[in-house]
Design a protein around this motif. Sequence first.
Motif, PDB file in Angstrom:
ATOM      1  N   SER A   1      -9.324   2.287   0.430  1.00  0.00           N
ATOM      2  CA  SER A   1      -9.043   3.494  -0.368  1.00  0.00           C
ATOM      3  C   SER A   1      -8.063   4.605   0.250  1.00  0.00           C
ATOM      4  O   SER A   1      -7.368   4.849   0.002  1.00  0.00           O
ATOM      5  CB  SER A   1     -10.072   4.395  -1.004  1.00  0.00           C
ATOM      6  N   GLU A   2      -8.697   4.539   1.966  1.00  0.00           N
ATOM      7  CA  GLU A   2      -8.277   5.693   2.592  1.00  0.00           C
ATOM      8  C   GLU A   2      -6.703   4.359   3.060  1.00  0.00           C
ATOM      9  O   GLU A   2      -6.338   5.832   2.599  1.00  0.00           O
ATOM     10  CB  GLU A   2      -8.940   6.116   3.946  1.00  0.00           C
ATOM     11  N   CYS A   3      -6.340   4.060   3.155  1.00  0.00           N
ATOM     12  CA  CYS A   3      -5.193   3.012   3.361  1.00  0.00           C
ATOM     13  C   CYS A   3      -4.589   3.412   2.404  1.00  0.00           C
ATOM     14  O   CYS A   3      -3.231   3.655   2.633  1.00  0.00           O
ATOM     15  CB  CYS A   3      -4.897   1.620   3.995  1.00  0.00           C
ATOM     16  N   SER A   4      -4.483   2.874   1.525  1.00  0.00           N
ATOM     17  CA  SER A   4      -3.996   2.949  -0.010  1.00  0.00           C
ATOM     18  C   SER A   4      -3.697   4.704  -0.178  1.00  0.00           C
ATOM     19  O   SER A   4      -2.271   4.826  -0.962  1.00  0.00           O
ATOM     20  CB  SER A   4      -4.723   2.046  -1.307  1.00  0.00           C
ATOM     21  N   ARG A   5      -4.575   5.523   0.133  1.00  0.00           N
ATOM     22  CA  ARG A   5      -4.230   6.834   0.216  1.00  0.00           C
ATOM     23  C   ARG A   5      -2.794   7.495   1.430  1.00  0.00           C
ATOM     24  O   ARG A   5      -1.664   7.714   0.774  1.00  0.00           O
ATOM     25  CB  ARG A   5      -5.330   7.982   0.596  1.00  0.00           C
ATOM     26  N   LEU A   6      -2.879   6.898   2.401  1.00  0.00           N
ATOM     27  CA  LEU A   6      -2.362   6.714   3.528  1.00  0.00           C
ATOM     28  C   LEU A   6      -0.805   6.221   2.870  1.00  0.00           C
ATOM     29  O   LEU A   6       0.168   6.619   3.224  1.00  0.00           O
ATOM     30  CB  LEU A   6      -2.698   6.632   4.538  1.00  0.00           C
ATOM     31  N   LEU A   7      -0.925   5.083   2.238  1.00  0.00           N
ATOM     32  CA  LEU A   7       0.824   4.456   1.712  1.00  0.00           C
ATOM     33  C   LEU A   7       1.123   5.075   0.472  1.00  0.00           C
ATOM     34  O   LEU A   7       2.264   5.030   0.438  1.00  0.00           O
ATOM     35  CB  LEU A   7       0.170   2.924   1.832  1.00  0.00           C
ATOM     36  N   LYS A   8      -0.098   5.266  -0.202  1.00  0.00           N
ATOM     37  CA  LYS A   8       0.492   6.041  -1.641  1.00  0.00           C
ATOM     38  C   LYS A   8       0.779   4.822  -2.335  1.00  0.00           C
ATOM     39  O   LYS A   8       2.114   4.747  -2.938  1.00  0.00           O
ATOM     40  CB  LYS A   8       2.215   7.291  -0.912  1.00  0.00           C
ATOM     41  N   ILE A   9       0.124   3.699  -2.658  1.00  0.00           N
ATOM     42  CA  ILE A   9       0.253   2.640  -3.091  1.00  0.00           C
ATOM     43  C   ILE A   9      -1.411   2.273  -4.035  1.00  0.00           C
ATOM     44  O   ILE A   9      -1.935   2.896  -3.635  1.00  0.00           O
ATOM     45  CB  ILE A   9       0.464   1.045  -2.369  1.00  0.00           C
ATOM     46  N   GLU A  10      -0.490   1.288  -4.561  1.00  0.00           N
ATOM     47  CA  GLU A  10      -2.222   1.075  -5.220  1.00  0.00           C
ATOM     48  C   GLU A  10      -3.162   0.488  -4.699  1.00  0.00           C
ATOM     49  O   GLU A  10      -2.347  -0.796  -3.792  1.00  0.00           O
ATOM     50  CB  GLU A  10      -2.306   0.482  -7.060  1.00  0.00           C
ATOM     51  N   PRO A  11      -4.708   0.269  -4.829  1.00  0.00           N
ATOM     52  CA  PRO A  11      -4.864  -0.853  -3.405  1.00  0.00           C
ATOM     53  C   PRO A  11      -4.978  -2.101  -3.959  1.00  0.00           C
ATOM     54  O   PRO A  11      -4.981  -2.335  -5.874  1.00  0.00           O
ATOM     55  CB  PRO A  11      -6.608  -0.405  -4.428  1.00  0.00           C
ATOM     56  N   PRO A  12      -3.954  -2.805  -3.042  1.00  0.00           N
ATOM     57  CA  PRO A  12      -4.193  -4.326  -3.061  1.00  0.00           C
ATOM     58  C   PRO A  12      -5.741  -5.108  -3.303  1.00  0.00           C
ATOM     59  O   PRO A  12      -6.860  -4.023  -2.681  1.00  0.00           O
ATOM     60  CB  PRO A  12      -3.862  -4.186  -2.105  1.00  0.00           C
ATOM     61  N   PRO A  13      -5.345  -6.515  -3.653  1.00  0.00           N
ATOM     62  CA  PRO A  13      -6.964  -6.915  -3.820  1.00  0.00           C
ATOM     63  C   PRO A  13      -7.149  -7.702  -2.396  1.00  0.00           C
ATOM     64  O   PRO A  13      -6.867  -7.590  -1.420  1.00  0.00           O
ATOM     65  CB  PRO A  13      -6.007  -8.752  -3.820  1.00  0.00           C
ATOM     66  N   ILE A  14      -8.605  -8.350  -2.243  1.00  0.00           N
ATOM     67  CA  ILE A  14      -9.049  -7.917  -0.957  1.00  0.00           C
ATOM     68  C   ILE A  14      -8.903  -9.793  -1.046  1.00  0.00           C
ATOM     69  O   ILE A  14      -9.535 -10.130  -1.995  1.00  0.00           O
ATOM     70  CB  ILE A  14     -10.350  -7.483  -0.629  1.00  0.00           C
ATOM     71  N   LEU A  15      -8.442 -10.652   0.418  1.00  0.00           N
ATOM     72  CA  LEU A  15      -7.887 -11.117   0.215  1.00  0.00           C
ATOM     73  C   LEU A  15      -9.568 -12.098   1.227  1.00  0.00           C
ATOM     74  O   LEU A  15     -10.142 -12.919   0.864  1.00  0.00           O
ATOM     75  CB  LEU A  15      -7.055 -12.164   1.409  1.00  0.00           C
ATOM     76  N   ASN A  16      -9.931 -10.683   2.540  1.00  0.00           N
ATOM     77  CA  ASN A  16     -10.977 -11.203   2.750  1.00  0.00           C
ATOM     78  C   ASN A  16     -11.678 -10.174   3.842  1.00  0.00           C
ATOM     79  O   ASN A  16     -10.779  -9.223   4.150  1.00  0.00           O
ATOM     80  CB  ASN A  16      -9.994 -12.811   3.926  1.00  0.00           C
ATOM     81  N   GLN A  17     -12.851 -10.765   4.191  1.00  0.00           N
ATOM     82  CA  GLN A  17     -13.466  -8.514   5.091  1.00  0.00           C
ATOM     83  C   GLN A  17     -14.263  -9.641   5.868  1.00  0.00           C
ATOM     84  O   GLN A  17     -14.916 -10.761   6.577  1.00  0.00           O
ATOM     85  CB  GLN A  17     -14.447  -8.405   4.397  1.00  0.00           C
ATOM     86  N   ARG A  18     -13.300  -8.937   7.575  1.00  0.00           N
ATOM     87  CA  ARG A  18     -13.776  -9.625   8.649  1.00  0.00           C
ATOM     88  C   ARG A  18     -14.867  -8.562   9.721  1.00  0.00           C
ATOM     89  O   ARG A  18     -14.616  -7.143   8.901  1.00  0.00           O
ATOM     90  CB  ARG A  18     -12.679  -9.957   8.894  1.00  0.00           C
ATOM     91  N   VAL A  19     -16.317  -8.976  10.383  1.00  0.00           N
ATOM     92  CA  VAL A  19     -16.735  -8.161  10.605  1.00  0.00           C
ATOM     93  C   VAL A  19     -16.764  -8.616  12.150  1.00  0.00           C
ATOM     94  O   VAL A  19     -16.687  -9.557  12.810  1.00  0.00           O
ATOM     95  CB  VAL A  19     -17.911  -7.904  10.694  1.00  0.00           C
ATOM     96  N   GLY A  20     -16.475  -7.698  13.436  1.00  0.00           N
ATOM     97  CA  GLY A  20     -16.663  -8.262  14.391  1.00  0.00           C
ATOM     98  C   GLY A  20     -17.503  -6.894  15.659  1.00  0.00           C
ATOM     99  O   GLY A  20     -17.351  -5.984  15.181  1.00  0.00           O
TER     100      GLY A  20
END
Length: 315
Positions: A245-264
Amino acid sequence: MPSIGIIGAGVSGLTCGVLFAERGHKVSIFAEKTGQTTTSGAAAALWFPYDAEPAEKVIPWALATFEMLVELTRNVRTGVSMIELRQFSRTNQVQIPEWATSLGAKFLEARLLPGAFQSGFSLRVPLMDTTTYLDHLADRFVAAGGELHEDRRLERLEDVDAKFDVVLNCAGIGAQHLTGDADLEPHRGQVAIVPVIDQVPCAIVCNDPPLTYVIPRKNDCVWGGTNEISNNLDIDSTLTSAIISECSRLLKIEPPPILNQRVGLRPFRKSGVRLESGRLADGRIVVHNYGHGGSGFTLSWGCADEVFRLSTRQA
Ligand code: BEZ
């Protein structure tokens, strides 16, 4: 010439492995995890000094690494390329740090500031595509005669086979159980991998809260981020939603599909990166090289060079 046993196959262990093996040492790496399953595999891997101390040591190591990575951009197969980094602040007038000035950083004009930001600066930095770069390091290590032993969780530093004269501790957050170092703290980071986004030609970082970044790679884009003290490796879908939500807001684009999620788990060390030599209980030399926080890639070659100096001075 001393033989070298390295614990850890993240970017620090692999880089040390390449450096020693290419200088003629017999080297083996022992690692519980390799490649994309390591903390390095989950990293955004943009050259950017982040979440590591102390600055007076970190910056020289980072600048030495910068030079080495620029060399590697000459071969596309390394997975290292140069990218424009724009660092923004939501709240105030950013100061360009001295290290960035020395690399040609310039303030961004107002027309280049997305609405949510007050100020920013830009510079060109190396970006490592971890899906290629970690394999490149591993291949280079093996081509130089190194041996990579996977699925090897060691309980003690002394468990490195006695035939190795020098032990390098490049275990990242794993140094917690190997050394009992109470200063080492897991700074958990979660990212979402989304498809390539045409409107994003540069890497964007905003490290005033909430930590936010957008890092375009050849085949996808890394959106982040989080930084909390936790060793929980499970994906938290609420955090992913907040990142998207924050990245889409900054880029002013619709939320994209999520391909993967990672934790480190960034291996942050409260008293600073540990890069020093000592002796194991069995008398062998050990060189500790861990605690790089969010700067594992950024410090990798500079630290490997210092590890080399420390090991060969003592052996
Ligand atoms: C991170 O640790 O999440 C990070 C480090 C450098 C650049 C961007 C993100």
